[in-house]
Motif scaffolding. Sequence first.
Motif, mmCIF file in Angstrom:
data_model
loop_
_atom_site.group_PDB
_atom_site.id
_atom_site.type_symbol
_atom_site.label_atom_id
_atom_site.label_comp_id
_atom_site.label_asym_id
_atom_site.label_seq_id
_atom_site.Cartn_x
_atom_site.Cartn_y
_atom_site.Cartn_z
ATOM 1 N N ARG A 72 10.377 -14.058 5.268
ATOM 2 C CA ARG A 72 9.666 -15.341 5.251
ATOM 3 C C ARG A 72 9.265 -15.810 6.652
ATOM 4 O O ARG A 72 8.599 -16.834 6.793
ATOM 5 N N LEU A 73 9.659 -15.067 7.658
ATOM 6 C CA LEU A 73 9.295 -15.442 9.022
ATOM 7 C C LEU A 73 7.812 -15.168 9.278
ATOM 8 O O LEU A 73 7.206 -14.288 8.654
ATOM 9 N N LYS A 74 7.230 -15.916 10.212
ATOM 10 C CA LYS A 74 5.874 -15.615 10.648
ATOM 11 C C LYS A 74 5.865 -14.197 11.210
ATOM 12 O O LYS A 74 6.775 -13.809 11.949
ATOM 13 N N PRO A 75 4.871 -13.387 10.862
ATOM 14 C CA PRO A 75 4.881 -11.984 11.307
ATOM 15 C C PRO A 75 5.105 -11.804 12.801
ATOM 16 O O PRO A 75 5.889 -10.941 13.209
ATOM 17 N N TYR A 76 4.426 -12.598 13.637
ATOM 18 C CA TYR A 76 4.617 -12.428 15.075
ATOM 19 C C TYR A 76 6.026 -12.833 15.513
ATOM 20 O O TYR A 76 6.628 -12.198 16.392
ATOM 21 N N ILE A 77 6.576 -13.863 14.895
ATOM 22 C CA ILE A 77 7.945 -14.269 15.212
ATOM 23 C C ILE A 77 8.916 -13.162 14.801
ATOM 24 O O ILE A 77 9.851 -12.823 15.550
ATOM 25 N N ARG A 78 8.704 -12.608 13.631
ATOM 26 C CA ARG A 78 9.548 -11.506 13.157
ATOM 27 C C ARG A 78 9.536 -10.339 14.161
ATOM 28 O O ARG A 78 10.580 -9.781 14.496
ATOM 29 N N ASN A 79 8.372 -10.002 14.651
ATOM 30 C CA ASN A 79 8.265 -8.857 15.564
ATOM 31 C C ASN A 79 8.730 -9.181 16.978
ATOM 32 O O ASN A 79 9.219 -8.298 17.691
ATOM 33 N N ILE A 80 8.592 -10.433 17.392
ATOM 34 C CA ILE A 80 9.168 -10.847 18.675
ATOM 35 C C ILE A 80 10.692 -10.694 18.625
ATOM 36 O O ILE A 80 11.315 -10.200 19.570
ATOM 37 N N LEU A 81 11.290 -11.131 17.514
ATOM 38 C CA LEU A 81 12.736 -10.981 17.365
ATOM 39 C C LEU A 81 13.137 -9.509 17.310
ATOM 40 O O LEU A 81 14.116 -9.092 17.935
ATOM 41 N N ARG A 82 12.387 -8.718 16.565
ATOM 42 C CA ARG A 82 12.711 -7.285 16.458
ATOM 43 C C ARG A 82 12.731 -6.613 17.826
ATOM 44 O O ARG A 82 13.696 -5.936 18.187
ATOM 45 N N MET A 83 11.655 -6.798 18.597
ATOM 46 C CA MET A 83 11.570 -6.099 19.880
ATOM 47 C C MET A 83 12.565 -6.647 20.897
ATOM 48 O O MET A 83 13.052 -5.901 21.754
ATOM 49 N N SER A 84 12.895 -7.925 20.785
ATOM 50 C CA SER A 84 13.837 -8.520 21.728
ATOM 51 C C SER A 84 15.262 -8.078 21.419
ATOM 52 O O SER A 84 16.051 -7.806 22.332
ATOM 53 N N ALA A 103 10.945 -13.518 25.295
ATOM 54 C CA ALA A 103 10.671 -13.700 23.860
ATOM 55 C C ALA A 103 10.169 -15.120 23.590
ATOM 56 O O ALA A 103 9.229 -15.325 22.813
ATOM 57 N N VAL A 104 10.778 -16.103 24.224
ATOM 58 C CA VAL A 104 10.341 -17.492 24.069
ATOM 59 C C VAL A 104 8.909 -17.659 24.585
ATOM 60 O O VAL A 104 8.064 -18.308 23.936
ATOM 61 N N LYS A 105 8.608 -17.052 25.718
ATOM 62 C CA LYS A 105 7.244 -17.113 26.256
ATOM 63 C C LYS A 105 6.237 -16.458 25.315
ATOM 64 O O LYS A 105 5.110 -16.946 25.140
ATOM 65 N N LEU A 106 6.646 -15.340 24.698
ATOM 66 C CA LEU A 106 5.756 -14.666 23.743
ATOM 67 C C LEU A 106 5.457 -15.569 22.547
ATOM 68 O O LEU A 106 4.322 -15.620 22.062
ATOM 69 N N ALA A 107 6.474 -16.259 22.060
ATOM 70 C CA ALA A 107 6.279 -17.163 20.920
ATOM 71 C C ALA A 107 5.265 -18.249 21.266
ATOM 72 O O ALA A 107 4.373 -18.568 20.463
ATOM 73 N N ILE A 108 5.382 -18.798 22.449
ATOM 74 C CA ILE A 108 4.438 -19.830 22.896
ATOM 75 C C ILE A 108 3.043 -19.231 23.044
ATOM 76 O O ILE A 108 2.048 -19.821 22.600
ATOM 77 N N LYS A 109 2.965 -18.053 23.661
ATOM 78 C CA LYS A 109 1.683 -17.390 23.880
ATOM 79 C C LYS A 109 0.948 -17.142 22.566
ATOM 80 O O LYS A 109 -0.285 -17.284 22.482
ATOM 81 N N LYS A 110 1.681 -16.802 21.510
ATOM 82 C CA LYS A 110 1.057 -16.500 20.225
ATOM 83 C C LYS A 110 0.841 -17.745 19.371
ATOM 84 O O LYS A 110 0.442 -17.645 18.201
ATOM 85 N N GLY A 111 1.094 -18.924 19.935
ATOM 86 C CA GLY A 111 0.788 -20.162 19.233
ATOM 87 C C GLY A 111 1.922 -20.717 18.405
ATOM 88 O O GLY A 111 1.711 -21.583 17.542
ATOM 89 N N TYR A 112 3.154 -20.260 18.666
ATOM 90 C CA TYR A 112 4.301 -20.733 17.906
ATOM 91 C C TYR A 112 5.311 -21.440 18.821
ATOM 92 O O TYR A 112 6.523 -21.224 18.734
ATOM 93 N N GLY A 117 12.606 -22.945 20.131
ATOM 94 C CA GLY A 117 14.038 -23.236 20.048
ATOM 95 C C GLY A 117 14.727 -22.304 19.065
ATOM 96 O O GLY A 117 15.855 -21.840 19.316
ATOM 97 N N TYR A 118 14.051 -22.011 17.949
ATOM 98 C CA TYR A 118 14.603 -21.082 16.954
ATOM 99 C C TYR A 118 14.762 -19.689 17.562
ATOM 100 O O TYR A 118 15.818 -19.051 17.428
ATOM 101 N N VAL A 119 13.711 -19.196 18.231
ATOM 102 C CA VAL A 119 13.747 -17.870 18.852
ATOM 103 C C VAL A 119 14.851 -17.804 19.896
ATOM 104 O O VAL A 119 15.651 -16.853 19.936
ATOM 105 N N ASN A 120 14.928 -18.810 20.726
ATOM 106 C CA ASN A 120 15.940 -18.856 21.777
ATOM 107 C C ASN A 120 17.345 -18.843 21.187
ATOM 108 O O ASN A 120 18.225 -18.103 21.645
ATOM 109 N N GLY A 121 17.572 -19.671 20.152
ATOM 110 C CA GLY A 121 18.902 -19.786 19.554
ATOM 111 C C GLY A 121 19.352 -18.489 18.892
ATOM 112 O O GLY A 121 20.497 -18.049 19.077
#
Length: 450
Positions: A72-84, A103-112, A117-121
Amino acid sequence: MVNNVRLTALEIIHDVLENNSFYKASLDRHLTAAYTDSRDRSFISVVSLGTIERYIEMDYIIGCYSKAPVERLKPYIRNILRMSIYQLKYMDQVPDSAAVNEAVKLAIKKGYGGLRGYVNGVLRNVARTVNDMDYPKTGIKYSMPDWLEEHYVNELGHDAYVKMAEYFLSNRDVTIRCTKLSGGRDELCRIFDENGIRYDKDTVFDYALRLIAPGNIHRIPGYNEGKFVVQDESSMIPAHIIHRLIMERSDSANVIDVCAAPGGKSLQLSDMAGEFVHIDARDISEGKISLIDENIRRLGIENITTRVHDACEISRESMDGYDFVIADVLCSGLGVLAKKPDIKCRVSKDGMEKIVLIQKRITETVSAYVKSGGYMVYSTCTLNVMENEDIIRDFLDVHPEFGLVDPSAYVPEELKVCIKDKAYIKVVPGRIKADGFFVALLKKNERGMV
């Protein structure tokens, strides 16, 4: 500002895992001329390939730390988490803080940005305990889809499957074949020694080498001069057998390679048999033929003729025209996951059944090209019985003029452990250091069995 190499790796991962793209095509597209630093290119390759081959394990880890289900995660968020998470668990040279912050910077860069905070946590929690995790089943440990793991175990047995799965995840060497332009393997080793290229001579064939973490293969001394070609040892088996048969008969031979691209087997046979052989190398498209032509030019070969032709369609002028037919057919690729882990993202039971229909059509069609007393070599880079043993059995049932030949006399001693029932060769990764491969040698005569 976001690190561009991580952004590029993310786009490759997203291409493959979300858009079903081929890994190599995506890597080539994204590794533009802008990336001249070998360290940047290496980082992108390692992170993207590693994340893709371990995506099932990464998803399990995400599920252990995230309240939201992975699917259910946004695809880019899912893949940011995977690679990180891959960096946190498998790349010791990357500081945990760098993996998390980028990873946090990538989330911002992709518009999320709202999910930073979720990615960081999630990632900070993963960094603290990920190396202490246990997995409830081997499919997670080896990042193998459940149905595919069951398939491998049923066909190979559990112990052989485990060794193979470990090989798929650990093998990063590149195997090369030394050409006649090299002056011999020892001379090529001398060149590599002078240039700091690491290699391993512990190979099945005495004209092969394994390069250890070679980087960009095109920049290695000797490549542009045609002193070597990239080719796994398993795929050297068909041409090696045919060369031995040609030398045994002491006469020139006509050979057709019906699914030839990128040309490894044709190039090898040309190199080894020289004036004793002429090869017609065919494949289905101009793009595939151009790959063969490029290698022909680089190696200075003159006894290969290329042509676009669909192996499923009969070539009337080729009937009864060849001493040897090489039928290295389209397959599921289940033996080469060490080099192409994206295959397990796409392969399916239905897809394999469709491939079998094509394999049967090709085998039936090109068998008509074999002269009386000639040979057909059927091969695949898969370990699936349905695509190998069953194909040969069904073919022989309706073609009594062909018989299986025991290949023992035509291969090195180290390969004889891979010969089954004195009838065919089945290379299982982990038993030897090579890709999964199947080879059957069939001879056409009036009596049938040989």
